[in-house]
Design a protein around this motif. Structure first.
Motif, PDB file in Angstrom:
ATOM      1  N   ALA A 273      14.516 -14.695  10.194  1.00 11.90           N
ATOM      2  CA  ALA A 273      15.377 -13.836  11.019  1.00 11.90           C
ATOM      3  C   ALA A 273      16.241 -12.951  10.133  1.00 11.90           C
ATOM      4  N   CYS A 274      16.313 -11.681  10.500  1.00 11.99           N
ATOM      5  CA  CYS A 274      17.093 -10.705   9.728  1.00 11.99           C
ATOM      6  C   CYS A 274      17.893  -9.817  10.662  1.00 11.99           C
ATOM      7  N   LEU A 275      18.991  -9.325  10.124  1.00 15.89           N
ATOM      8  CA  LEU A 275      19.694  -8.232  10.781  1.00 15.89           C
ATOM      9  C   LEU A 275      18.978  -6.961  10.365  1.00 15.89           C
ATOM     10  N   VAL A 276      18.878  -5.994  11.274  1.00 12.36           N
ATOM     11  CA  VAL A 276      18.122  -4.786  10.921  1.00 12.36           C
ATOM     12  C   VAL A 276      18.703  -3.558  11.610  1.00 12.36           C
ATOM     13  N   GLY A 277      18.314  -2.402  11.118  1.00 16.17           N
ATOM     14  CA  GLY A 277      18.650  -1.149  11.804  1.00 16.17           C
ATOM     15  C   GLY A 277      20.059  -0.669  11.504  1.00 16.17           C
ATOM     16  N   GLY A 278      20.656  -0.047  12.538  1.00 18.59           N
ATOM     17  CA  GLY A 278      21.956   0.585  12.365  1.00 18.59           C
ATOM     18  C   GLY A 278      23.045  -0.365  11.879  1.00 18.59           C
TER      19      GLY A 278
ATOM     20  N   PHE B 149      13.847   6.184  10.243  1.00 13.98           N
ATOM     21  CA  PHE B 149      14.340   6.676   8.956  1.00 13.98           C
ATOM     22  C   PHE B 149      14.438   5.533   7.937  1.00 13.98           C
ATOM     23  N   THR B 150      14.287   5.882   6.679  1.00 13.51           N
ATOM     24  CA  THR B 150      14.315   4.838   5.645  1.00 13.51           C
ATOM     25  C   THR B 150      15.632   4.059   5.689  1.00 13.51           C
ATOM     26  N   VAL B 151      16.731   4.750   5.986  1.00 11.58           N
ATOM     27  CA  VAL B 151      18.024   4.047   6.012  1.00 11.58           C
ATOM     28  C   VAL B 151      18.166   3.131   7.229  1.00 11.58           C
ATOM     29  N   ASN B 152      17.252   3.262   8.184  1.00 15.59           N
ATOM     30  CA  ASN B 152      17.269   2.384   9.359  1.00 15.59           C
ATOM     31  C   ASN B 152      16.284   1.234   9.208  1.00 15.59           C
ATOM     32  N   ALA B 153      15.678   1.131   8.058  1.00 14.08           N
ATOM     33  CA  ALA B 153      14.621   0.128   7.875  1.00 14.08           C
ATOM     34  C   ALA B 153      15.026  -0.922   6.839  1.00 14.08           C
ATOM     35  N   LEU B 154      16.307  -1.179   6.727  1.00 17.84           N
ATOM     36  CA  LEU B 154      16.801  -2.184   5.784  1.00 17.84           C
ATOM     37  C   LEU B 154      17.073  -3.485   6.538  1.00 17.84           C
TER      38      LEU B 154
ATOM     39  N   ASP C 261      18.943 -15.867   2.314  1.00 17.86           N
ATOM     40  CA  ASP C 261      19.620 -15.795   1.013  1.00 17.86           C
ATOM     41  C   ASP C 261      20.617 -14.634   0.949  1.00 17.86           C
ATOM     42  N   PHE C 262      20.910 -14.043   2.098  1.00 17.82           N
ATOM     43  CA  PHE C 262      21.908 -12.953   2.196  1.00 17.82           C
ATOM     44  C   PHE C 262      21.531 -11.730   1.362  1.00 17.82           C
ATOM     45  N   SER C 263      20.245 -11.566   1.116  1.00 20.43           N
ATOM     46  CA  SER C 263      19.804 -10.383   0.373  1.00 20.43           C
ATOM     47  C   SER C 263      19.476  -9.252   1.358  1.00 20.43           C
ATOM     48  N   VAL C 264      19.343  -8.039   0.810  1.00 18.97           N
ATOM     49  CA  VAL C 264      18.888  -6.911   1.622  1.00 18.97           C
ATOM     50  C   VAL C 264      17.465  -6.581   1.184  1.00 18.97           C
ATOM     51  N   ILE C 265      16.549  -6.507   2.158  1.00 17.72           N
ATOM     52  CA  ILE C 265      15.152  -6.206   1.849  1.00 17.72           C
ATOM     53  C   ILE C 265      14.882  -4.745   2.182  1.00 17.72           C
ATOM     54  N   ASP C 266      14.252  -4.059   1.239  1.00 21.23           N
ATOM     55  CA  ASP C 266      14.057  -2.610   1.363  1.00 21.23           C
ATOM     56  C   ASP C 266      12.594  -2.282   1.052  1.00 21.23           C
ATOM     57  N   TYR C 267      11.850  -1.856   2.064  1.00 19.88           N
ATOM     58  CA  TYR C 267      10.425  -1.537   1.861  1.00 19.88           C
ATOM     59  C   TYR C 267      10.201  -0.050   1.649  1.00 19.88           C
ATOM     60  N   ALA C 268      11.232   0.744   1.828  1.00 22.45           N
ATOM     61  CA  ALA C 268      10.986   2.187   1.929  1.00 22.45           C
ATOM     62  C   ALA C 268      11.981   3.028   1.135  1.00 22.45           C
ATOM     63  N   ASP C 269      12.550   2.460   0.101  1.00 25.36           N
ATOM     64  CA  ASP C 269      13.564   3.172  -0.683  1.00 25.36           C
ATOM     65  C   ASP C 269      14.748   3.633   0.163  1.00 25.36           C
ATOM     66  N   GLY C 270      15.042   2.840   1.156  1.00 25.43           N
ATOM     67  CA  GLY C 270      16.161   3.166   2.034  1.00 25.43           C
ATOM     68  C   GLY C 270      17.496   3.151   1.309  1.00 25.43           C
TER      69      GLY C 270
ATOM     70  N   VAL D 197       0.841  -1.197   0.000  1.00 27.10           N
ATOM     71  CA  VAL D 197       0.000   0.000   0.000  1.00 27.10           C
ATOM     72  C   VAL D 197       0.878   1.250   0.000  1.00 27.10           C
ATOM     73  N   ILE D 198       1.909   1.228   0.824  1.00 24.91           N
ATOM     74  CA  ILE D 198       2.670   2.445   1.027  1.00 24.91           C
ATOM     75  C   ILE D 198       3.894   2.522   0.123  1.00 24.91           C
ATOM     76  N   THR D 199       4.528   1.414  -0.079  1.00 24.30           N
ATOM     77  CA  THR D 199       5.772   1.479  -0.825  1.00 24.30           C
ATOM     78  C   THR D 199       6.069   0.130  -1.463  1.00 24.30           C
ATOM     79  N   ALA D 200       7.017   0.126  -2.375  1.00 28.52           N
ATOM     80  CA  ALA D 200       7.342  -1.111  -3.077  1.00 28.52           C
ATOM     81  C   ALA D 200       8.404  -1.895  -2.324  1.00 28.52           C
ATOM     82  N   LEU D 201       8.319  -3.200  -2.381  1.00 25.11           N
ATOM     83  CA  LEU D 201       9.354  -4.046  -1.825  1.00 25.11           C
ATOM     84  C   LEU D 201      10.470  -4.197  -2.853  1.00 25.11           C
ATOM     85  N   VAL D 202      11.653  -3.931  -2.415  1.00 21.46           N
ATOM     86  CA  VAL D 202      12.819  -4.114  -3.274  1.00 21.46           C
ATOM     87  C   VAL D 202      13.737  -5.107  -2.587  1.00 21.46           C
ATOM     88  N   THR D 203      14.203  -6.100  -3.355  1.00 17.34           N
ATOM     89  CA  THR D 203      15.171  -7.020  -2.780  1.00 17.34           C
ATOM     90  C   THR D 203      16.489  -6.853  -3.518  1.00 17.34           C
ATOM     91  N   ILE D 204      17.528  -6.621  -2.782  1.00 16.34           N
ATOM     92  CA  ILE D 204      18.847  -6.480  -3.396  1.00 16.34           C
ATOM     93  C   ILE D 204      19.583  -7.776  -3.113  1.00 16.34           C
TER      94      ILE D 204
END
Ligand code: ATP
Ligand code: MG
Length: 442
Positions: A53-58, A150-155, A161-170, A16-23
Motif C-alpha cells: 500500500a502506498c500514498l500516491v498522486g497529489g 504527469f510525472t509529478v503525479n506518479a510518485l 519503508d517510508f521511501s518515495v518510489i519514482d518510475y518516471a523521473d517525477g 522498458v520505459i523508465t528507470a525505477l528510482v527509490t528515494i
C-alpha cells in the motif's frame, strides 16, 4: 520547496520505459506528521494484512512541495473486494473504475487497486478519436505509475519503508517545477482530453511550467474537450475556479486556448469587447473568489457561473430588449438562452443554475428604488448574492456605482442619498392599499 532530491538512490532496476528510482526516507521531506491519521491507518492496516500500500498522486506531490494536500489517495495491490474485507467502514464506488472509499468520521480515503494502462488490444478500449473508454484492468505498481498523467503525479510513498518510489523521473520534474505528461503527449490527450485542463490547473495551482512537448499539442487538440461529458467538465471547472487559484486558472486557460472550449460565448465576448468591463468583471469576480477561499469563506458555483457567463447574458439581454420584450422579460429570456447553450458544454446542476438565474434576473429589479419594491427585493432569498453581483458590476464600470451605493445605504438603513431624490417621486403603479407614505426604505 523541495530541496533534497539531489542525491537519488538508483536501485539499478531498469524497466522498458523508465528507470525505477527509490528515494529513501532520509533523502526526502515527507514526514508522517503531515499525513492524516485516517490515511496512515488505511496504509498500515493494508500493510498488516499482507498487501502493498502506498500514498500516491497529489498527496505525495504536495507533501514533497511542502504544501498541505487537499486529500490523500491510496494505491494498493489488494483488489477492491479485499480492501472491503479489511475495512468495515468502506464502500465500493465508481462506474468508470471501481475504487473503495474508507470513511473515518468526516474524512474519506480513496483506495484504488493498481491498474494497467495498456491491454493487449488497446483498440477495444478507445473511441475513434483515441479516447479511453475503460480503465479498469488491474496491473502492477509500475503499470499503475505509467498510466497516470504527469510525472509529478506518479510518485508513491511506500508505507513499508517510508521511501518515495519514482518510475518516471517525477522527482526531477518536481524540483524543476515542470509538468510533463508521461508517454506521447498527443496520445495521452486523445485518451483523455481532460488532461489538457489538468495541465492548466496544475500550472495555475503550483506555479509550474508546462514542459514544451506537453504544451505543444494543446492548441490543436483543445477541440476534443467537446467530446467530454458536460458533467465531468463541471467538476473540472469547480476545481479550476473554486480552489483558490481562479485568476491564475483563467489566465492559463486563455493562454492555451482552453477557455474557449469551456465557455465559448464568454470567450467570444472577451475577444471582441470594445470597452474594458467584461474582462474586468470576470477578473474581479475571480479575484473575490480567490480572496474568499483564502479567508476560508464559503464560495458557490452559482455565483461563479453567474460571473463567468454574465457578459453573454448581458449582450443577449440588450439584443432582446430592442425587440418586443420588456426589460425583465428580455433578461429572463436571455438567461434561458445562454444557459441552454452553455450546459451543452459544461453541465450546471439545477441546484446551482436556479440560484444563478436568480442572481441575474434580480439585476433588473435593482433599478426600482421607490415605494415598497426595495424592501420586497431585499427579502428575496437571493438578494444578498444579487447585491454582491451588482457591486461587482459597478466596480467593473458596467452598472451605475450610484445605484450600487443606493443599495448599500438602503441596507445600512440610511436616508436615501441625494442623487436618487433628484428624480421626481413617482407613485407605484399598482398599489392596492395605502398604509404608509412612500419612502419606507429605512
Ligand atoms: P488535486 O487533488 O490536488 O487536485 P491530484 O493530482 O490529487 O490533484 P486527482 O484528480 O485527485 O488529482 O487525481 C489523483 C491522481 O490520479 C493524480 O495525481 C494522477 O496520478 C491520477 N489521475 C487523475 N486524473 C487523471 C487522468 N485524467 N489521467 C491520468 N491520471 C489521472
Ligand atoms: Mg487528489
Amino acid at each position: 520547496m523541495y530541496h533534497c532530491a539531489s542525491d537519488f538512490q538508483v536501485n539499478g532496476k531498469e524497466s522498458v520505459i523508465t528507470a525505477l528510482v527509490t528515494i529513501s526516507r532520509d533523502q526526502h521531506c515527507i514526514s508522517r506528521a503531515n499525513i492524516s491519521q485516517a490515511a496512515l491507518k488505511v496504509l498500515y492496516r493494508l500493510k498488516d494484512s499482507g498487501f502493498h500500500a502506498c500514498l500516491v498522486g497529489g498527496g505525495v506531490r504536495d507533501l514533497l512541495l511542502g504544501r498541505e494536500p487537499k486529500d490523500f489517495d491510496v494505491a494498493t495491490d489488494a483488489t477492491p473486494e479485499q480492501v472491503r474485507e479489511v475495512f468495515r467502514n468502506s464502500r465500493l464506488i465508481g462506474r468508470r473504475f471501481r475504487i473503495v472509499h474508507v470513511r473515518f468520521g468526516r474524512e474519506i480515503i480513496e483506495v484504488a487497486t493498481f491498474r494497467a494502462g495498456q491491454t493487449e488490444d488497446p483498440g477495444e478500449r478507445l473511441t475513434e478519436n483515441g479516447m479511453l473508454l475503460h480503465d479498469n484492468v488491474y496491473g502492477t505498481i509500475e503499470e499503475d505509475a505509467l498510466r497516470r498523467d504527469f510525472t509529478v503525479n506518479a510518485l508513491y510513498y511506500d508505507i513499508r519503508d517510508f521511501s518515495v518510489i519514482d518510475y518516471a523521473d517525477g522527482m526531477q520534474d518536481l524540483e524543476a517545477g515542470l509538468l510533463r505528461l508521461m508517454g506521447d503527449p498527443e496520445t495521452r490527450y486523445r485518451e483523455d482530453p481532460v488532461r489538457m485542463l489538468r495541465a492548466a490547473r496544475f500550472a495555475a495551482k503550483l506555479g509550474f511550467t508546462i514542459e514544451p512537448s506537453t504544451r505543444a499539442p494543446i492548441s490543436e487538440l483543445s477541440g476534443l474537450l467537446a467530446e467530454v461529458p458536460p458533467a465531468r467538465l463541471f467538476e473540472e471547472v469547480l476545481k479550476l475556479f473554486l480552489s483558490g487559484h481562479a485568476v491564475a486558472s483563467f489566465e492559463k486557460l486563455r493562454q492555451y486556448g482552453l477557455f474557449e472550449a469551456l465557455f465559448p460565448e464568454t470567450e467570444e465576448a472577451l475577444a471582441t469587447q470594445e470597452e474594458e468591463f467584461p474582462h474586468t468583471l470576470v477578473l474581479k469576480g475571480l479575484e473575490n473568489t480567490d480572496a474568499r477561499v483564502a479567508e476560508g469563506k464559503p464560495v458557490t458555483p452559482a455565483f461563479l457561473f453567474a460571473v463567468l457567463l454574465w457578459e453573454p447574458v448581458r449582450l443577449r439581454w440588450l439584443a432582446l430588449q430592442s425587440e418586443e420584450h420588456g426589460t425583465y422579460a428580455a433578461l429572463q429570456a436571455a438567461t434561458g438562452d445562454i444557459l441552454e447553450r452553455q450546459v451543452a458544454r459544461v453541465a450546471i446542476p439545477r441546484r446551482f443554475s436556479t440560484p444563478m438565474r436568480e442572481i441575474w434576473t434580480l439585476q433588473s429589479r435593482f433599478q426600482h428604488t421607490k415605494g415598497k419594491r426595495p424592501k420586497r427585493l431585499a427579502a428575496h432569498p437571493r438578494f444578498r448574492a444579487a447585491y454582491d453581483f451588482l457591486l461587482l458590476r459597478a466596480e467593473s464600470g458596467e452598472a451605475d456605482p450610484r445605484l450600487a451605493q443606493w443599495w448599500t445605504d438602503f441596507q445600512a438603513g440610511e436616508e436615501q442619498p441625494a442623487s436618487t431624490e433628484e428624480t421626481p417621486a413617482r407613485r407605484p403603479r399598482r398599489r392596492r392599499r395605502r398604509r404608509k407614505p412612500a419612502g419606507d426604505s429605512a
